[in-house]
Design an enzyme around this catalytic site. Structure first.
Site, PDB file in Angstrom:
ATOM      1  N   TYR A 158      -1.686   0.180  10.383  1.00  0.00           N
ATOM      2  CA  TYR A 158      -1.943  -0.459   9.090  1.00  0.00           C
ATOM      3  C   TYR A 158      -0.743  -0.295   8.160  1.00  0.00           C
ATOM      4  CZ  TYR A 158      -3.499  -1.016   4.300  1.00  0.00           C
ATOM      5  OH  TYR A 158      -3.582  -1.381   2.970  1.00  0.00           O
ATOM      6  N   SER A 179       0.826  -1.206   0.000  1.00  0.00           N
ATOM      7  CA  SER A 179       0.000   0.000   0.000  1.00  0.00           C
ATOM      8  C   SER A 179       0.858   1.252   0.000  1.00  0.00           C
ATOM      9  CB  SER A 179      -0.886   0.005   1.258  1.00  0.00           C
ATOM     10  OG  SER A 179      -1.496   1.255   1.471  1.00  0.00           O
ATOM     11  N   LYS A 192       2.011  -3.174   6.589  1.00  0.00           N
ATOM     12  CA  LYS A 192       2.320  -3.368   5.167  1.00  0.00           C
ATOM     13  C   LYS A 192       3.823  -3.251   4.912  1.00  0.00           C
ATOM     14  CE  LYS A 192      -1.585  -4.405   3.316  1.00  0.00           C
ATOM     15  NZ  LYS A 192      -1.762  -5.733   2.691  1.00  0.00           N
TER      16      LYS A 192
END
Length: 326
Positions: free
Chosen positions: A141, A117, A145
């Site tokens: 988050y 991402s 990643k």
């Protein structure tokens, strides 16, 4: 080859499954169905329901379907939720990936495409984000990643697994109405929801150092993103031992206000947005340089903003018929 698509019943995953099968690849879907929808999986594609934390089921699936490559999309992906539940996100996104890679290497799988991402970059202060732009994620988050990329790369170097990490920018649109995004977490469906309620779309801050004061983002059609996965899979097949990290975007910035204006126009509405305070952690501008993806994969996005909005709207109206009467 046979490709296992984890998260293949999700919004992006279902598009990847179709793109891979359209390219002549055999696919198997592995999904816990916590957010995925079984009906998105084509009838002739096997669906295994399970968690990436279940190493025994993964091993049986890889062996039973003679899997030779994996596209790993299964993950938790809500930034705000990750702030509230960091342990859950690290367990699902990092530990789940570790268990999967353990099963993959034990089974002798040779190719691995990882769904990363643009969140790994955090708040970059550059005109175009390249793969060399420093990664300073600002949410759990984004951290998971980036940690996932490290884990994938290290495994590849240690075992000879061919790997590609694809850093998605802002995904929108649908290849068909039945594959549309059913969540209301990204800008386009969030605006659709407000328009359906006859309420003003929300803008978080209009005092950024951008042309109209609102955040600028790079939007990529989900069908183009799916084709990037196919291209990455084929690149790993053609050149074993590769280690790729690639931005997947269009290289074109669109502001939040401009996107709302275009959604209004293309859906027949006229609802000016309501401006609220900035959200913590929102960078002013995040736009990709996709030159490396073009060079390494021969891939380039084909769809424009109008394609994204109109295709997404068709899917939204299918699920919310009242929206067409708004």
């Amino acid at each position: 080859m046979t490709w296992l698509i984890t998260g293949g019943a999700g919004y992006i995953g279902a598009h990847v499954v179709r793109a891979m099968t359209d390219a002549g690849e055999r696919t198997v879907v592995y999904d816990d169905l916590s957010t995925g929808i079984a009906d998105r999986v084509p009838a002739d594609v096997p669906l295994v329901t399970g968690s990436t934390l279940d190493g025994e089921l993964l091993a049986r699936t890889l062996a039973g379907h003679a899997v030779t490559g994996v596209v790993h999309l299964a993950a938790k992906k809500q930034v705000g939720e990750s702030v509230e539940r960091p342990l859950h996100y690290y367990r699902e996104n990092v530990e789940g990936l570790r268990v999967l890679l353990e099963a993959v290497t034990a089974a002798g799988v040779r190719s691995f495409v990882f769904s990363s991402s643009a969140a790994v970059y955090g708040m970059p202060d550059v005109e175009l984000v390249t793969e060399e732009t420093p990664c300073v994620p600002v949410s759990p988050y984004g951290e998971t990643k980036l940690a996932g990329e490290w884990l994938v790369r290290a495994t590849g170097r240690a075992t000879g697994l061919s790997t590609a990490s694809l850093r998605y920018f802002n995904v929108a649109g649908a290849a068909s109405p039945v594959l549309a995004d059913t969540g209301v977490f990204n800008l386009v469906p969030m605006v659709f929801e407000k328009l359906t309620e006859d309420a003003p779309p929300r803008v978080f801050g209009d005092d950024y150092a951008t042309p109209d004061g609102t955040c600028v983002r790079d939007y990529i059609h989900v069908a183009d993103l799916a084709e990037a996965h196919v291209a990455a899979a084929h690149a790993l097949q053609a050149s074993p031992g590769r280690d790729l990290t690639l931005n997947i975007g269009r290289g074109e910035g669109v502001s939040v206000r401009e996107m709302i204006d275009r959604i209004n126009a293309l859906t027949g509405h006229d609802r000016p947005p309501a401006v609220g305070p900035r959200r913590p952690g929102d960078p002013a501008r995040v736009v990709a340089s996709a030159d490396r993806a073009a060079a390494e994969l021969g891939w380039k996005a084909k769809h424009d903003i109008q394609d994204m909005i109109t295709s997404a709207w068709a899917g939204w109206v299918r699920l919310h018929p009242e929206a067409a009467r708004g």
